[in-house]
Write an enzyme that holds these catalytic residues in place. Structure first.
Site, mmCIF file in Angstrom:
data_model
loop_
_atom_site.group_PDB
_atom_site.id
_atom_site.type_symbol
_atom_site.label_atom_id
_atom_site.label_comp_id
_atom_site.label_asym_id
_atom_site.label_seq_id
_atom_site.Cartn_x
_atom_site.Cartn_y
_atom_site.Cartn_z
ATOM 1 N N LEU A 6 -64.750 59.768 109.934
ATOM 2 C CA LEU A 6 -65.855 60.706 110.146
ATOM 3 C C LEU A 6 -66.579 60.264 111.415
ATOM 4 C CD1 LEU A 6 -67.288 60.938 106.490
ATOM 5 C CD2 LEU A 6 -65.902 62.638 107.692
ATOM 6 N N ASP A 7 -67.185 61.219 112.123
ATOM 7 C CA ASP A 7 -67.922 60.881 113.337
ATOM 8 C C ASP A 7 -69.118 59.993 112.999
ATOM 9 O OD1 ASP A 7 -66.192 62.538 114.666
ATOM 10 O OD2 ASP A 7 -67.553 64.265 114.629
ATOM 11 N N GLN A 8 -69.659 59.345 113.999
ATOM 12 C CA GLN A 8 -70.774 58.421 113.725
ATOM 13 C C GLN A 8 -71.962 59.134 113.094
ATOM 14 O OE1 GLN A 8 -73.971 58.144 115.035
ATOM 15 N NE2 GLN A 8 -73.802 59.593 116.737
ATOM 16 N N LYS B 69 -66.932 70.453 114.362
ATOM 17 C CA LYS B 69 -67.794 70.698 115.534
ATOM 18 C C LYS B 69 -67.094 71.622 116.531
ATOM 19 C CE LYS B 69 -70.206 66.347 114.993
ATOM 20 N NZ LYS B 69 -70.234 64.928 115.329
ATOM 21 N N HIS C 208 -62.889 65.842 115.609
ATOM 22 C CA HIS C 208 -64.113 66.656 115.718
ATOM 23 C C HIS C 208 -63.878 68.110 115.278
ATOM 24 C CE1 HIS C 208 -66.093 63.422 117.661
ATOM 25 N NE2 HIS C 208 -65.780 63.672 118.907
#
Ligand code: URA
Length: 250
Positions: free
Chosen positions: A117-119, A203, A200
């Protein structure tokens, strides 16, 4: 199995360190067969014990034996899923050392995250030292559904939802990616279900329909929901029922 080997298998250090822990009196055990609730101190590193159902108490901390580790972490914002993070602390620092040090057959020690998962993304993250499980849960071919709660910058409209469901083209890939499900929760909130995990992806999909992700939270993988009582940053072992639930997910 000898007590020192059991400790080693659980990630308490090299065999020598594990033998030392026992000999120095740092280890008590509670065997499932003992029928009592008490822990027995054990200073014989070569003592033969049945590992299944065993609870170790090592330097005051209780550690139920697990042949393989399957854990769920509530990933907080501002953490990276990499072992060697570039900017933010690694999620692995949220786990106790034995989970990070468990010996494995592969080159990397300890449990590994099932995908990343992204930060700034929060929510449900699975980790394991079972390579087959990691593959089963993360392979795009297995189509395990992942549900994301998406907060958007602009209000979501029906046209955007229709495009997300029909498929959008992301810059580096001519093949369109589509949401398996997309439900409007509020004017700026969507529940988006994906069965793949491109870089991503949420997004980029929202950007492709002219919106923008302001907040992203993964609430579900397959049939497994993030438990509501697990605080951000906290982790838990997955029990047999939860593993069965996940096994039904693909
Ligand atoms: N999609 C994203 O864009 N980010 C994540 O962290 C997960 C899915």
């Amino acid at each position: 199995m000898q007590l020192q080997d059991i400790l080693y298998s659980q990630g308490f250090g090299t065999r020598r360190v594990c033998a030392g822990l026992v000999q120095q009196g740092w280890v008590s055990v509670r065997e499932s067969s003992s029928g009592t609730q008490g822990y027995e101190p054990c200073t014989d590193a070569a003592a033969e014990l049945e590992p299944e159902g065993l609870i170790l108490r090592v330097q005051g901390v209780d550690w139920p034996y697990h042949a393989k580790a399957y854990v769920l972490l509530h990933k907080p914002a501002g953490t990276e899923c990499s072992q060697k993070p570039s900017t933010y602390p690694s999620i692995y620092t949220l786990l106790p050392p034995p989970l990070r040090q468990r010996p494995t057959k592969s080159a990397v020690q300890g449990v590994q995250a099932v995908g990343r998962l992204d930060q700034d993304t929060t929510g449900l993250l699975l980790l394991s030292d079972d390579g087959q499980f990691i593959h089963r849960m993360s392979s795009p071919k297995k189509h395990v559904a992942k549900v994301y709660q998406v907060t958007t910058k602009h209000p979501v409209d029906g046209g955007q939802i229709a495009k997300l469901l029909a498929g959008v083209v992301l810059d580096d890939d001519p093949k369109p990616v589509r949401a398996a499900a997309c439900e409007q929760v509020e004017s700026h909130r969507l529940a988006l279900t994906l069965t793949e995990g491109k870089y991503h992806q949420v997004k980029r999909m929202l950007a492709a329909v002219g919106n923008r992700v302001e907040g992203l939270h993964r609430s579900r993988i397959g049939a497994m929901e993030l438990p509501s009582d697990l605080a951000p940053g906290a982790w838990k072992w997955l029990n047999h029922d939860e593993l069965d639930l996940l096994a039904q997910s693909n």
